[in-house]
Each structure stands twice: as C-alpha cells, then as structure tokens.
Design a protein around this motif. Structure first.
Motif, PDB file in Angstrom:
ATOM      1  N   ASP A   1       5.879  -3.990   3.665  1.00 59.61           N
ATOM      2  CA  ASP A   1       5.775  -4.621   4.985  1.00 59.61           C
ATOM      3  C   ASP A   1       5.101  -3.653   5.955  1.00 59.61           C
ATOM      4  N   PRO A   2       3.844  -3.930   6.357  1.00 54.66           N
ATOM      5  CA  PRO A   2       3.142  -3.011   7.257  1.00 54.66           C
ATOM      6  C   PRO A   2       3.846  -2.783   8.592  1.00 54.66           C
ATOM      7  N   ALA A   3       4.734  -3.686   8.985  1.00 58.30           N
ATOM      8  CA  ALA A   3       5.450  -3.530  10.249  1.00 58.30           C
ATOM      9  C   ALA A   3       6.664  -2.604  10.124  1.00 58.30           C
ATOM     10  N   ASP A   4       7.050  -2.271   8.907  1.00 60.60           N
ATOM     11  CA  ASP A   4       8.226  -1.423   8.679  1.00 60.60           C
ATOM     12  C   ASP A   4       7.817   0.048   8.725  1.00 60.60           C
ATOM     13  N   ARG A   5       8.622   0.885   9.342  1.00 58.53           N
ATOM     14  CA  ARG A   5       8.325   2.327   9.423  1.00 58.53           C
ATOM     15  C   ARG A   5       8.316   2.994   8.050  1.00 58.53           C
ATOM     16  N   ARG A   6       8.917   2.335   7.047  1.00 56.63           N
ATOM     17  CA  ARG A   6       8.983   2.880   5.684  1.00 56.63           C
ATOM     18  C   ARG A   6       7.858   2.357   4.791  1.00 56.63           C
ATOM     19  N   TYR A   7       6.850   1.735   5.386  1.00 57.16           N
ATOM     20  CA  TYR A   7       5.735   1.134   4.656  1.00 57.16           C
ATOM     21  C   TYR A   7       5.164   2.088   3.602  1.00 57.16           C
TER      22      TYR A   7
ATOM     23  N   ASP B   1      -1.082   7.190   0.986  1.00 55.21           N
ATOM     24  CA  ASP B   1       0.190   7.884   1.223  1.00 55.21           C
ATOM     25  C   ASP B   1       0.025   9.242   1.897  1.00 55.21           C
ATOM     26  N   GLY B   2      -1.124   9.546   2.405  1.00 55.99           N
ATOM     27  CA  GLY B   2      -1.278  10.836   3.081  1.00 55.99           C
ATOM     28  C   GLY B   2      -2.478  10.872   4.004  1.00 55.99           C
ATOM     29  N   PRO B   3      -2.374  10.385   5.202  1.00 56.29           N
ATOM     30  CA  PRO B   3      -1.241   9.673   5.802  1.00 56.29           C
ATOM     31  C   PRO B   3      -1.265   8.176   5.461  1.00 56.29           C
TER      32      PRO B   3
ATOM     33  N   GLY C   1      -1.273  -1.589   6.634  1.00 61.99           N
ATOM     34  CA  GLY C   1      -2.130  -2.661   6.177  1.00 61.99           C
ATOM     35  C   GLY C   1      -3.200  -2.283   5.162  1.00 61.99           C
ATOM     36  N   ARG C   2      -3.312  -0.993   4.795  1.00 61.04           N
ATOM     37  CA  ARG C   2      -4.338  -0.536   3.846  1.00 61.04           C
ATOM     38  C   ARG C   2      -3.925  -0.723   2.385  1.00 61.04           C
ATOM     39  N   GLY C   3      -2.727  -1.248   2.164  1.00 58.47           N
ATOM     40  CA  GLY C   3      -2.266  -1.489   0.803  1.00 58.47           C
ATOM     41  C   GLY C   3      -1.131  -0.564   0.429  1.00 58.47           C
ATOM     42  N   SER C   4      -0.208  -1.108  -0.337  1.00 60.49           N
ATOM     43  CA  SER C   4       0.971  -0.345  -0.752  1.00 60.49           C
ATOM     44  C   SER C   4       1.282  -0.656  -2.204  1.00 60.49           C
TER      45      SER C   4
END
Length: 175
Positions: A87-93, A125-127, A131-134
C-alpha cells in the motif's frame, strides 16, 4: 569447494514477454515473468517485472513445506502473520510486516506453494519511492506457468539446484 555464483541474468523469450530464461554459471533455466513483461518505468500494480540490477536480500522459506534449501543468503522462516506491505499510502510500504488477521497486504503464508521459498529482490528499497512497485520477489512458479504480478518465478527444482551455489552478494540482472 566450487566457486560461488554472484551473477544471475534474466531475459524475456523473444516470442513471449511473460516467459523468460534465467542464466547463471553457464546453465539456463526457464522462468516466468510478470504479465506485463519486462518494464523500464515500473509502477505499483502494473504487472511488469522491472528492468534492473537487483541484489538478493535474503531467503524466506515456509518451514512446514519441506526441508530448508541451503544457501548463504540471510535466512528467515515464514510466520503465519508475515506479509509484505504493498500500500503506497502506508509508511511501511515495500517492507516485510506482521499483518493482523484479515489484512489486505501481500500475505507470505499462502495456501498455494508460490511463496514456500522466496528471495526478496532489492527493488525500490533504497530509498523507497511510493508507487514505484513493491514485493518484487524471486519465488516458485505455478504449475501451469502462468505469469506473475511482476516477480521472477521458477520451478522448485531450480531453487534446490541454484540457491546452494549462490554467493551471499549475488545480484539478478533483469533485461
């Protein structure tokens, strides 16, 4: 002892953008890619497998589905409440999280076998950019070989052959 392999190459087959070839140590294996094929401008939910050079971030394996596949990658057994935040809106994205029951995150403890062995790839993941994909994983493929949501998937026999041969600093180059 044989020399450890540090480079894995993945490319799409010319006749099918969702099927690919995974090559390492002079051997090639079939693999499955995202339904969108290999993409340059990766976005959350686009079904594309990112064209990139990605570090292997570790190995996650479901402990009740067979013996641990040996590897030098950092290991963690999957727990029932493990998930990946997509979830891009979650701080843990784009991080592994513990999910409450009923959560809509990407559950790592699945009824099917897709995530019995998972290697998270170092995408976005860095940073982390929202929305760029997970959750770009190297995981097991479906028996029918259907496309992934953007990951690289292989047959279980490939993991058993390949993971023990990899260097701790192995990278996967897609494209």
């Amino acid at each position: 002892m044989k020399r450890r392999i540090a480079k894995i190459r993945v490319h799409a087959r010319p006749t099918d953008r969702c099927r690919g070839i995974l090559s390492l140590g002079g051997v090639a294996y079939p693999c499955v890619l995202g339904r969108g094929g290999i993409v340059v401008a990766k976005r959350e939910g686009d079904g594309g497998t990112p064209r990139a050079r990605l570090a292997l971030r570790g190995q996650i394996q479901r402990p009740d589905r067979g013996p641990r596949v040996p590897s030098l990658l950092p290991f963690r057994a999957t727990r029932r409440d493990d998930a990946w935040c997509d979830d891009p809106a979650d701080r843990r994205y784009n991080q592994r999280i513990r999910r409450p029951p009923g959560s809509a995150q990407e559950c790592l403890w699945r009824a099917d076998r897709l995530y019995d062995v998972v290697v998270p790839l170092g995408w976005n993941d860095g940073p982390v950019r929202k929305g760029r994909g997970s959750a770009i994983f190297w995981h097991l493929c479906r028996e029918a070989g259907t496309p992934t949501a953007g990951c690289v998937a292989v047959d279980p026999a490939v993991f058993r052959k390949v993971l023990p041969r990899l260097s701790r600093r192995a990278v996967m180059t897609i494209g």
